[in-house]
Design an enzyme around this catalytic site. Structure first.
Site, PDB file in Angstrom:
ATOM      1  N   GLU A 155       0.844  -1.500   0.129  1.00 44.82           N
ATOM      2  CA  GLU A 155       0.071   0.060  -0.043  1.00 44.82           C
ATOM      3  C   GLU A 155       0.837   1.013   0.098  1.00 44.82           C
ATOM      4  O   GLU A 155       1.705   1.276   0.638  1.00 44.82           O
ATOM      5  CB  GLU A 155      -1.306   0.111   0.817  1.00 44.82           C
ATOM      6  CG  GLU A 155      -1.700   1.566   1.705  1.00 44.82           C
ATOM      7  CD  GLU A 155      -2.374   1.206   0.062  1.00 44.82           C
ATOM      8  OE1 GLU A 155      -3.418   1.217   0.113  1.00 44.82           O
ATOM      9  OE2 GLU A 155      -1.703   3.001   0.236  1.00 44.82           O
ATOM     10  N   ALA A 178       3.812  -0.254  -5.678  1.00 42.88           N
ATOM     11  CA  ALA A 178       4.065  -0.524  -6.666  1.00 42.88           C
ATOM     12  C   ALA A 178       4.637   0.091  -7.678  1.00 42.88           C
ATOM     13  O   ALA A 178       3.763   0.236  -8.274  1.00 42.88           O
ATOM     14  CB  ALA A 178       2.875  -1.822  -6.716  1.00 42.88           C
ATOM     15  N   ARG A 218     -26.554   9.956 -11.024  1.00 44.18           N
ATOM     16  CA  ARG A 218     -25.282  10.814 -11.206  1.00 44.18           C
ATOM     17  C   ARG A 218     -24.863  11.570 -11.764  1.00 44.18           C
ATOM     18  O   ARG A 218     -24.471  12.870 -12.148  1.00 44.18           O
ATOM     19  CB  ARG A 218     -24.550  10.109 -10.050  1.00 44.18           C
ATOM     20  CG  ARG A 218     -24.236   9.032  -8.554  1.00 44.18           C
ATOM     21  CD  ARG A 218     -23.208   8.590  -8.430  1.00 44.18           C
ATOM     22  NE  ARG A 218     -23.919   8.105  -6.962  1.00 44.18           N
ATOM     23  CZ  ARG A 218     -23.024   7.466  -6.017  1.00 44.18           C
ATOM     24  NH1 ARG A 218     -22.193   7.240  -6.414  1.00 44.18           N
ATOM     25  NH2 ARG A 218     -23.372   7.276  -5.141  1.00 44.18           N
TER      26      ARG A 218
END
Ligand code: ADP
Length: 592
Positions: free
Chosen positions: A170, A290, A419
């Site tokens: 992460e 990453a 939306r």
């Protein structure tokens, strides 16, 4: 009324932006001239959830402890303060970088500690920190996952539950992603709060296909709809997520079917997922970006990455069974938005995590993955015009006793439309904003203040929210045509009575606007979801540009495309990330 807001604005701005409020109760236990200052000092700042108070202990002008004595930040976000405190003690300085993803909290915490230091009168001298020796870590796991948002966590837990050793890379300092920032409501047809037989996966499939312009991949939509309830029950029973006992009705759904986690934010879901993953021994590499997927003979065999703070540390993770991409969308990358749809460039703010920069899409493309629907970018219609943040106050619209009007005091769209339709309609109004009128019944029953107190305080302070005893007073605060607004409300209430919205055909007419005091919040669209991404099949395997599976490479969540077509329906993202995250995790684990 106006004066009160000016005073509040001055107070909260002073605390939340740059300045700080002083606390006169500081009592140094001891002050030693030449050696520096010792004692415990209090300071105040203001974070996302309101006031933050800290108590800072100095010994000879060295910070030895920082205690947060009061805050109203969410549990996950508040961890940022512990990280900052540790760094401040190590450096003996308040000059530390904010935590990405917790910017407001970081700013408020730094102001509070700085305030305490000012109170003490101490001059801090920064500690010399030994030069960092870069390390090159190399490990092997069965499954390596990129991204610790909702999809990554669902995949990690499922892979671990299926016996795999699992690592998650992460790039931010915490497991959060856009999932944390969302309301985390989840569409689940046939759920425990619906009447038996009232809803079905078939009905959700139809809603999603129609809402997405009939271009979505029917097989993926079918997989999502058929597995959404099972995923919701897994979250409830295995992950222990608690849900409110009322459903929400999102635009484009033909029926009320969306579950709401307690607190109506992503925090409940993300906290519980992280706890479960940690219990199962999933290893997290935070602060690590990453950079590429390692391939051997056409197979994904690992991931390489580097420390995000440029300290030279590198990470190579080998994956025996599979690599799962769960890096989210690209809503926070203006560059990528411009590349794929120039209409959504710089002019738009974003509701998304700072981590949503499309890295997974770029990495996948580099190993031959096919990208689909990249031009479809969704704006969320009701966001803070200043920060772009999604407004949780807007939950009221979905429960009832609430309408959307323009500066002229008129409704201009069904409040429950999709939306894209609502966003486009708002952008055609005066000032490209809309005004959401909420009566007190909705305000109280939707627990707006209880669940989202920090946002309410902030919006009041920024003069973006008003509370008034009459419609006229509320309208005047924003310069809305008050007489027209009263007429609009009378008309709307008559539609509630007759059950037919004669102007805009709003489906669910639940609740008149009649109980004072009234609230009006101003809002505008901001980029919220990127529908396009890496192509997958129903097994969450990544597909290449020739239509073949890329062995051992899986993807789940907003990094993928094809599931929501041109427009995602509200509450279908959580269903998507949970369903495909679990499929990816199970398949990668089984892929011996
Ligand atoms: P989803 O809803 O699909 O799970 P989220 O936005 O919630 O997506 O989570 C995606 C996560 O992936 C975020 O926490 C983000 O910081 C992380 N991420 C994005 N790019 C990278 C990368 N290159 N390396 C590591 N983590 C990444």
């Amino acid at each position: 009324m106006k004066k009160l807001f000016q005073v509040m604005l001055a107070l909260v701005l002073a605390a939340s932006m740059t300045a700080c409020t002083s606390t006169p109760s500081n009592t140094p236990s001891e002050t030693t001239g030449d050696q520096g200052i010792s004692g415990t000092f209090e300071g105040t700042g203001s974070g996302k959830g309101g006031e933050i108070k800290v108590s800072v202990t100095l010994e000879n002008s060295k910070i030895t402890a920082i205690e947060v004595t009061k805050h109203n930040e969410s549990d996950i976000i508040s961890e940022a303060m512990d990280m900052l405190a540790e760094e401040m003690i190590t450096k003996n300085s308040t000059n530390v970088d904010s935590i990405s993803g917790a910017t407001l909290t970081s700013a408020g915490f730094k102001v509070a500690v700085g305030d305490a230091i000012d109170q003490s009168g101490a001059t801090l001298v920064e500690n010399e920190v030994a030069a960092h020796q870069p390390t090159a870590v190399e490990e092997t796991y069965d499954v390596v996952i990129i991204g610790a948002g909702g999809a990554g966590m669902a995949a990690a837990i499922t892979a671990a539950e299926n016996g795999a050793s699992v690592a998650v890379v992460e790039k931010l300092k915490m497991a959060a992603g856009s999932t944390l920032l969302s309301g985390a409501e989840m569409a689940a047809p046939g759920n425990w709060l619906q009447e038996e037989g009232e809803d079905s996966p078939e009905q959700l499939i139809e809603d999603m296909l129609v809402g997405g312009g009939n271009i979505a991949d029917v097989d993926l939509v079918t997989t999502l709809a058929n597995n959404a309830l099972d995923a919701a029950e897994w979250l409830r029973d295995d992950i222990q997520v608690e849900w409110e006992d009322e459903l929400m009705h999102f635009g484009g759904h033909s029926i009320t079917r969306s579950l709401v986690p307690v607190g109506a934010t992503g925090e409940e879901v993300m906290m519980k997922l992280r706890t479960k993953a940690e219990e199962l021994g999933v290893v997290f590499y935070y602060d690590t970006k990453a950079e590429s997927i390692l391939m051997e003979e056409g197979k994904a065999v690992g991931v390489s990455g580097a420390n995000t703070e440029g300290n030279g540390d590198t990470l190579t993770l080998h994956a025996n069974n599979g690599v799962i991409l769960a890096t989210g969308g690209f809503g926070s990358s203006v560059e990528m938005r411009e590349k794929y749809n120039p209409a959504y460039g710089e002019g738009y703010k974003s509701t998304d995590s700072v981590g949503s920069t499309g890295d997974g899409i770029v990495m996948a493309e580099a190993v031959g993955a096919n990208l689909v629907d990249m031009e479809y970018i969704q704006t969320y219609p009701y966001c803070d015009p200043i920060s772009g943040g999604l407004l949780y106050i807007d939950d009221a619209r979905l429960y009832g006793h609430s309408i959307i009007v323009n500066k002229e005091g008129k409704r201009f769209v069904s409040e429950l439309d999709t939306r894209d339709v609502m966003s486009n309609a708002i952008l055609e109004q005066t000032g490209q904003v809309c005004y959401e009128l909420i009566d007190s019944t909705a305000w109280a029953s939707d627990k707006i203040e209880e669940n989202h107190g920090g946002e309410v305080e902030y919006m009041f302070a920024m003069n973006q929210l008003v509370k008034a005893d009459t419609l006229q007073e509320a309208a005047e605060f924003f310069g809305i045509d008050a007489a027209a607004l009263e007429e609009t409300v009378n008309n709307y209430n008559s539609y509630v009575e007759s059950g037919v919205d004669e102007e805009f055909g709003r489906g669910s007419l639940n609740g008149k606007i009649e109980t004072a005091p009234y609230y009006i919040v101003v809002a505008t669209p901001a980029v919220h979801h990127t529908m396009g991404g890496v192509q997958i099949n129903t097994e969450a395997q990544v597909i290449d540009t020739e239509g073949n599976v890329i062995d051992n490479l899986y993807a789940a969540g907003e990094v993928t495309g094809g599931i929501h077509g041109t427009n995602r329906l509200g509450s279908c993202a959580i269903a998507d990330i949970m369903v495909f995250g679990r499929i990816a995790g199970a398949n990668a684990a089984a892929n011996k």
